[in-house]
Scaffold this active site. Structure first.
Site, PDB file in Angstrom:
ATOM      1  N   TYR A  68       0.818  -1.215   0.000  1.00  0.00           N
ATOM      2  CA  TYR A  68       0.000   0.000   0.000  1.00  0.00           C
ATOM      3  C   TYR A  68       0.853   1.267   0.000  1.00  0.00           C
ATOM      4  O   TYR A  68       0.377   2.331   0.400  1.00  0.00           O
ATOM      5  CB  TYR A  68      -0.936  -0.005   1.209  1.00  0.00           C
ATOM      6  CG  TYR A  68      -2.211  -0.819   1.021  1.00  0.00           C
ATOM      7  CD1 TYR A  68      -3.165  -0.469   0.058  1.00  0.00           C
ATOM      8  CD2 TYR A  68      -2.480  -1.919   1.824  1.00  0.00           C
ATOM      9  CE1 TYR A  68      -4.333  -1.202  -0.106  1.00  0.00           C
ATOM     10  CE2 TYR A  68      -3.657  -2.659   1.670  1.00  0.00           C
ATOM     11  CZ  TYR A  68      -4.573  -2.289   0.706  1.00  0.00           C
ATOM     12  OH  TYR A  68      -5.737  -3.006   0.552  1.00  0.00           O
ATOM     13  N   GLU A  93       1.029  -5.964  -8.735  1.00  0.00           N
ATOM     14  CA  GLU A  93       0.487  -6.593  -7.526  1.00  0.00           C
ATOM     15  C   GLU A  93       0.515  -8.117  -7.614  1.00  0.00           C
ATOM     16  O   GLU A  93       0.816  -8.800  -6.630  1.00  0.00           O
ATOM     17  CB  GLU A  93      -0.937  -6.080  -7.280  1.00  0.00           C
ATOM     18  CG  GLU A  93      -0.954  -4.600  -6.887  1.00  0.00           C
ATOM     19  CD  GLU A  93      -2.348  -4.001  -6.752  1.00  0.00           C
ATOM     20  OE1 GLU A  93      -2.430  -2.797  -6.462  1.00  0.00           O
ATOM     21  OE2 GLU A  93      -3.350  -4.726  -6.938  1.00  0.00           O
TER      22      GLU A  93
END
Ligand code: IDP
Ligand code: MG
Length: 145
Positions: free
Chosen positions: A51, A128
Site C-alpha cells: 500500500y 500486484e
C-alpha cells in the site's frame, strides 16, 4: 474484449465474518475465475510496501493495522475485462456509497473493513500479482471457456 488477470485480496473482515464463500460466489457469478489463491498473514513490512502509494495519507496506519489484524486470502482472478469487472463487483471504496449487490455493499462494515482489494489498472494488476505470486503458482484451466 480481452482476457485479463487482476489481483484480489479478501481482507481480514471477510474471514472474520465468515463470508469467504459468499464473496467468492460474487466473483464466480461475474465470470471471474481464480487462477491462483492462498491464505496468508501479512507482515507490516509487506502491507506497507503493497500500500506504499497511500503512505502519506491520514488513514495509512489504520489501513496497515487492519490489513495485518488477521489472515487474508490473496487471489489472481482471470476473465474478460477482469480489472474493470472486478472493480464493478467490489463496489465503491466506502460501502455506504457502493451499489446494491456489490461485495462491499453486501458485506463491508466500514471504509476500513471493506472486505476486498482489487487492482485499479492493468499496470498495477501486473505489479500486484508479481508482488505476491510466482508465475509457477498461477494455473491454466484446460477446459474450454
Ligand atoms: P480501493 O480499495 O477502493 O482501491 P483506495 O483509495 O485504493 O481504495 O484505498 C485503499 C484502502 O484504504 C481502501 O480500500 C480502504 O480500506 C482504505 N481507505 C481509503 N480511503 C480511506 C479513508 O478515507 N478512510 C479510511 N480508510 C480509507
Ligand atoms: Mg486502490
Amino acid at each position: 474484449m480481452a482476457i485479463e488477470r487482476t489481483f484480489s485480496i479478501l481482507k481480514p473482515d471477510a474471514l472474520q465474518s465468515g463470508v469467504i464463500g459468499k464473496v467468492l460466489a460474487k466473483f464466480e457469478e461475474a465470470g471471474l475465475k481464480p487462477v491462483a489463491m492462498k491464505m496468508v498473514q501479512l507482515s507490516r513490512a509487506e502491507a506497507e510496501e503493497f500500500y506504499g502509494i497511500h503512505r502519506e495519507r491520514g488513514f495509512f496506519k489504520a489501513l496497515i493495522d487492519f490489513m495485518t489484524s488477521g489472515p487474508v486470502i490473496l487471489q489472481v482472478l482471470e476473465g474478460e475485462n477482469a480489472i474493470a469487472k472486478n472493480r464493478e463487483v467490489m463496489g465503491a471504496t466506502n460501502p455506504a456509497n457502493a451499489a446494491e449487490g456489490t461485495i462491499r455493499r453486501s458485506f463491508a462494515k466500514s471504509i476500513d473493513a471493506n472486505t476486498v482489494h482489487g487492482s485499479d489498472s492493468a499496470e498495477n494488476a501486473k505489479i500486484e500479482i508479481a508482488y505476491f505470486f510466482a508465475g509457477t503458482e498461477i494455473v491454466k484451466y484446460n477446459w474450454a471457456k
